[in-house]
Write a protein that holds these residues in place. Structure first.
Motif, PDB file in Angstrom:
ATOM      1  N   ARG A  14       3.218   1.450 -11.632  1.00  0.00           N
ATOM      2  CA  ARG A  14       2.180   1.397 -12.655  1.00  0.00           C
ATOM      3  C   ARG A  14       0.879   0.938 -12.008  1.00  0.00           C
ATOM      4  O   ARG A  14       0.848  -0.079 -11.313  1.00  0.00           O
ATOM      5  CB  ARG A  14       2.593   0.442 -13.776  1.00  0.00           C
ATOM      6  CG  ARG A  14       1.558   0.332 -14.891  1.00  0.00           C
ATOM      7  CD  ARG A  14       2.104  -0.482 -16.060  1.00  0.00           C
ATOM      8  NE  ARG A  14       2.433  -1.840 -15.670  1.00  0.00           N
ATOM      9  CZ  ARG A  14       1.581  -2.850 -15.675  1.00  0.00           C
ATOM     10  NH1 ARG A  14       0.299  -2.641 -16.003  1.00  0.00           N
ATOM     11  NH2 ARG A  14       1.967  -4.065 -15.333  1.00  0.00           N
ATOM     12  N   ILE A  15      -0.201   1.687 -12.263  1.00  0.00           N
ATOM     13  CA  ILE A  15      -1.467   1.364 -11.598  1.00  0.00           C
ATOM     14  C   ILE A  15      -2.557   0.920 -12.559  1.00  0.00           C
ATOM     15  O   ILE A  15      -3.611   0.473 -12.112  1.00  0.00           O
ATOM     16  CB  ILE A  15      -1.975   2.552 -10.751  1.00  0.00           C
ATOM     17  CG1 ILE A  15      -2.203   3.793 -11.627  1.00  0.00           C
ATOM     18  CG2 ILE A  15      -1.023   2.841  -9.611  1.00  0.00           C
ATOM     19  CD1 ILE A  15      -2.911   4.922 -10.899  1.00  0.00           C
ATOM     20  N   ASN A  16      -2.359   1.046 -13.856  1.00  0.00           N
ATOM     21  CA  ASN A  16      -3.377   0.533 -14.772  1.00  0.00           C
ATOM     22  C   ASN A  16      -3.247  -0.986 -14.857  1.00  0.00           C
ATOM     23  O   ASN A  16      -2.160  -1.538 -15.042  1.00  0.00           O
ATOM     24  CB  ASN A  16      -3.278   1.164 -16.157  1.00  0.00           C
ATOM     25  CG  ASN A  16      -1.895   1.051 -16.780  1.00  0.00           C
ATOM     26  OD1 ASN A  16      -0.909   1.484 -16.183  1.00  0.00           O
ATOM     27  ND2 ASN A  16      -1.814   0.480 -17.973  1.00  0.00           N
ATOM     28  N   THR A  17      -4.353  -1.669 -14.701  1.00  0.00           N
ATOM     29  CA  THR A  17      -4.337  -3.132 -14.663  1.00  0.00           C
ATOM     30  C   THR A  17      -4.970  -3.751 -15.892  1.00  0.00           C
ATOM     31  O   THR A  17      -4.970  -4.969 -16.047  1.00  0.00           O
ATOM     32  CB  THR A  17      -5.085  -3.637 -13.421  1.00  0.00           C
ATOM     33  OG1 THR A  17      -6.425  -3.127 -13.449  1.00  0.00           O
ATOM     34  CG2 THR A  17      -4.387  -3.178 -12.156  1.00  0.00           C
ATOM     35  N   LYS A  18      -5.507  -2.931 -16.771  1.00  0.00           N
ATOM     36  CA  LYS A  18      -6.153  -3.449 -17.977  1.00  0.00           C
ATOM     37  C   LYS A  18      -5.160  -3.417 -19.145  1.00  0.00           C
ATOM     38  O   LYS A  18      -3.959  -3.378 -18.964  1.00  0.00           O
ATOM     39  CB  LYS A  18      -7.421  -2.663 -18.282  1.00  0.00           C
ATOM     40  CG  LYS A  18      -8.494  -2.827 -17.200  1.00  0.00           C
ATOM     41  CD  LYS A  18      -9.774  -2.094 -17.566  1.00  0.00           C
ATOM     42  CE  LYS A  18     -10.827  -2.266 -16.486  1.00  0.00           C
ATOM     43  NZ  LYS A  18     -12.095  -1.561 -16.817  1.00  0.00           N
ATOM     44  N   GLN A  19      -5.683  -3.401 -20.335  1.00  0.00           N
ATOM     45  CA  GLN A  19      -4.866  -3.496 -21.547  1.00  0.00           C
ATOM     46  C   GLN A  19      -3.822  -2.385 -21.616  1.00  0.00           C
ATOM     47  O   GLN A  19      -4.156  -1.204 -21.627  1.00  0.00           O
ATOM     48  CB  GLN A  19      -5.778  -3.409 -22.774  1.00  0.00           C
ATOM     49  CG  GLN A  19      -5.077  -3.596 -24.093  1.00  0.00           C
ATOM     50  CD  GLN A  19      -4.667  -5.029 -24.336  1.00  0.00           C
ATOM     51  OE1 GLN A  19      -5.446  -5.939 -24.156  1.00  0.00           O
ATOM     52  NE2 GLN A  19      -3.436  -5.220 -24.749  1.00  0.00           N
ATOM     53  N   ARG A  20      -2.541  -2.747 -21.675  1.00  0.00           N
ATOM     54  CA  ARG A  20      -1.452  -1.781 -21.816  1.00  0.00           C
ATOM     55  C   ARG A  20      -1.069  -1.570 -23.274  1.00  0.00           C
ATOM     56  O   ARG A  20      -0.537  -0.521 -23.635  1.00  0.00           O
ATOM     57  CB  ARG A  20      -0.203  -2.269 -21.084  1.00  0.00           C
ATOM     58  CG  ARG A  20      -0.351  -2.533 -19.621  1.00  0.00           C
ATOM     59  CD  ARG A  20       0.941  -3.074 -19.049  1.00  0.00           C
ATOM     60  NE  ARG A  20       2.028  -2.112 -19.146  1.00  0.00           N
ATOM     61  CZ  ARG A  20       3.315  -2.426 -19.091  1.00  0.00           C
ATOM     62  NH1 ARG A  20       3.683  -3.688 -18.957  1.00  0.00           N
ATOM     63  NH2 ARG A  20       4.233  -1.484 -19.174  1.00  0.00           N
TER      64      ARG A  20
END
Length: 455
Positions: A418-424
Motif C-alpha cells: 500500500r502506497i497511499n499515506t493519507k486518509q484511507r
C-alpha cells in the motif's frame, strides 16, 4: 471514483491514480496483431475475477479465443448479499447473467466442473468429460469455507441449521428466514472469521444492518459479534456509526485513539449490539446446533440464530490443480499473477496471495485487468507493464450511514504494498451529509461495479 468526494485527500489520490493509469495505458497499449484467432485463453471461474478477465482480454485483443468454465449458469454476487437479510434486497437481485459477455464480446461459456488439467499438453478436464485446450490458463476460484475447523460444525449443519451465507445462495436465504422470523427478544450471534478472509468489513456490516432492522421489527433483540481478532478494517469508522446509531459503547482503548479527532459518546444502559474481541475470549471453539449454543474461549452463549463465518482458503479447484501452498492460498508472481507452482497459469482474486491487497471484489477486478493486459502483452512478445492497483471497500453501518476504505498499491521490494499515506477511511470528522453520501455511493457502486465486470 465516487468515494473521492468525501475528502480532499481522497480527491488527490483519485487524480493521481487516474493520471498514472492513463500514462500506463498509453505506454503499454496492446497490439492487436498477434496471430489473430490462434491464442486460446481458458478461464476457470466466472465470478468477478474470471468475468472481468474475459471481458478485458476481448477488449484488449478481440481476436483471442476466450472460454470461461463455470459450474453455475447464473452468477450470484456476494457483494451486497447481506442486504437480503434486512429485506433491502432479494435473492433474485443478487443474480447476474452472463448473456452480455457472450453476445457483446463473443466469450464462450462452458458450464461444467473442472476435475483436473495437463500442464504439459495444456488441457483442462471437466466432469462432463470435456478436454479444453489452452495457451494460457487463468484460475479465479474464489474461496471455500472450512466448516470443520469448529467442533460440531459442518457444511451439512450450515445448510440446515446454522448457516454461514458467506458464499451466497441457499444458506443466505435460510439465514434471512431465520432472522426475520426470530422470536421477540431473541439473540443473534455472528461468529467472525480469523484473517485472511473475503470482504474484511463484511461481518461487521452484517451485524450493523441486522441491528438496525431489529430496532424496528424486534426492538428487544440482541446482536453479539464473537471475534478471534482484536481489530478489523474500518473498525473506528464502523464503531463510531454503531455508537451513534445503536448506543454502542466503544472499548476504552478505541476511545483514547479517536478522542483527538471526534467526540465519542458514552451511553448509559446496554446496547442491542456487542462485540467480544479475541483478547476478551471471542474466539469460537464449538457449535451446538441442536441446542443452539456457541462456545467461545470466554463463555457459552445460548442463541436463537447463529451465523458462523468460518476460516477460509482458496476454492477447491485451486487445490485440485495444485496451485495452493501450505497456507491454503496460491502463491503468484506479483507483476503478472502467474502461478509460481504451475506453468502458464495465472491465479487471481480471493484465492491468490496478494500481500497487502485485501480479498475483495474490487481487488479481483483490478487484478483481472492487470492479468488480461499481461497476457496480451506477453503473447505479443512484449514485457508486461509495471502494474498499479486500487481497492475500495464500501460498507454500511446503517442504511444511510456509509463508510469506506480506499487504497492504492504497487510492487515494492517484490511485494504488493500500500502506497497511499493519507486518509484511507471516511474521516471520523465527516459531516452527516458526507456520511449519507457515502451510503449513496455504496448503492451506486453495486450497480456500476457489476456492469464493469459482466456487461
Amino acid at each position: 471514483m465516487a468515494h473521492a468526494d468525501l475528502s480532499k485527500s481522497s480527491l488527490s489520490r483519485r487524480d493521481w491514480l487516474t493520471q498514472a493509469l492513463g500514462l500506463l495505458s498509453v505506454a503499454a497499449a496492446p497490439s492487436l496483431s498477434f496471430a489473430a484467432g490462434t491464442a486460446r485463453i481458458v478461464i476457470v471461474g466466472g465470478g468477478v475475477g474470471g468475468a472481468t478477465t474475459a471481458k478485458y482480454l476481448k477488449l484488449f485483443n478481440p481476436s483471442l479465443k476466450v472460454t470461461v468454465i463455470e459450474k453455475n449458469p447464473v452468477y450470484v454476487r456476494p457483494y451486497g448479499s447481506s442486504e437480503v437479510l434486512n429485506q433491502h434486497a432479494t435473492m433474485d437481485e443478487l443474480q447476474v447473467s452472463y448473456d452480455a459477455l457472450r453476445s457483446t464480446y463473443g466469450i464462450n461459456f462452458v458450464f461444467d466442473t473442472v476435475t483436473g488439467f495437463d500442464p504439459v499438453a495444456r488441457t483442462v478436464n471437466t466432469a462432463g468429460r470435456q478436454k479444453i485446450a489452452y495457451d494460457r490458463l487463468v484460475v479465479s476460484p474464489g474461496i471455500q469455507l472450512l466448516y470443520e475447523n469448529y467442533a460440531g460444525y459442518s457444511e451439512s449443519v450450515a445448510r440446515t441449521a446454522v448457516p454461514s451465507g458467506w458464499i451466497p445462495g441457499e444458506q443466505t436465504a435460510l439465514l434471512a428466514k431465520q432472522l426475520q422470523g426470530m422470536r421477540q427478544g431473541g439473540t443473534f450471534v455472528i461468529a467472525a472469521p480469523p484473517n485472511p478472509y473475503r470482504c474484511p468489513p463484511g461481518p461487521y456490516e452484517r451485524a450493523a444492518l441486522m441491528t438496525e432492522w431489529f430496532a424496528k421489527h424486534n426492538p428487544t433483540a440482541k446482536v453479539i459479534i464473537v471475534d478471534p481478532k482484536d481489530s478489523f478494517v474500518t473498525d473506528q469508522t464502523m464503531m463510531l456509526g454503531w455508537n451513534r446509531l445503536y448506543k454502542f459503547n466503544l472499548p476504552t482503548d478505541y476511545v483514547q485513539k479517536m478522542q483527538d479527532q471526534v467526540e465519542v459518546k458514552q451511553h448509559s444502559g446496554t446496547s442491542m449490539l456487542s462485540w467480544v474481541r479475541g483478547k476478551d475470549g471471542g474466539r469460537t471453539l464449538k457449535i451446538d446446533s441442536k441446542n443452539m449454543r456457541i462456545e467461545t474461549e470466554a463463555e457459552t452463549i445460548k442463541a436463537d440464530v447463529i451465523n458462523v463465518i468460518p476460516p477460509m482458503r482458496a476454492g477447491q479447484v485451486a487445490m485440485t490443480l495444485g496451485l495452493a501452498d501450505g497456507s491454503g492460498f496460491c502463491p503468484v508472481d506479483r507483476r503478472t499473477f502467474a502461478s509460481t507452482l504451475q506453468p502458464n497459469v495465472h491465479v487471481i482474486g480471493d484465492a491468490c496471495i496478494a500481500d497487502a491487497m485485501p480479498k475483495s471484489g474490487f481487488s479481483a477486478n483490478n487484478q483481472a485487468k492487470v492479468v488480461a493486459r499481461a497476457i496480451v502483452e506477453e503473447l505479443a512478445g512484449r514485457s508486461a507493464p509495471e502494474p498499479l492497483w486500487e481497492n475500495t471497500c464500501y460498507a454500511l453501518a446503517g442504511k444511510d450511514y456509509g463508510l469506506f476504505v480506499a487504497d492504492v498499491f504497487k510492487i515494492v521490494d517484490g511485494k504488493i504494498t500500500r502506497i497511499n499515506t493519507k486518509q484511507r477511511y471516511l474521516p471520523l470528522s465527516a459531516t452527516p451529509a458526507q456520511i449519507k453520501l457515502g451510503a449513496r455511493y455504496q448503492q451506486a457502486w453495486l450497480r456500476t461495479f457489476t456492469a464493469d465486470c459482466f456487461t
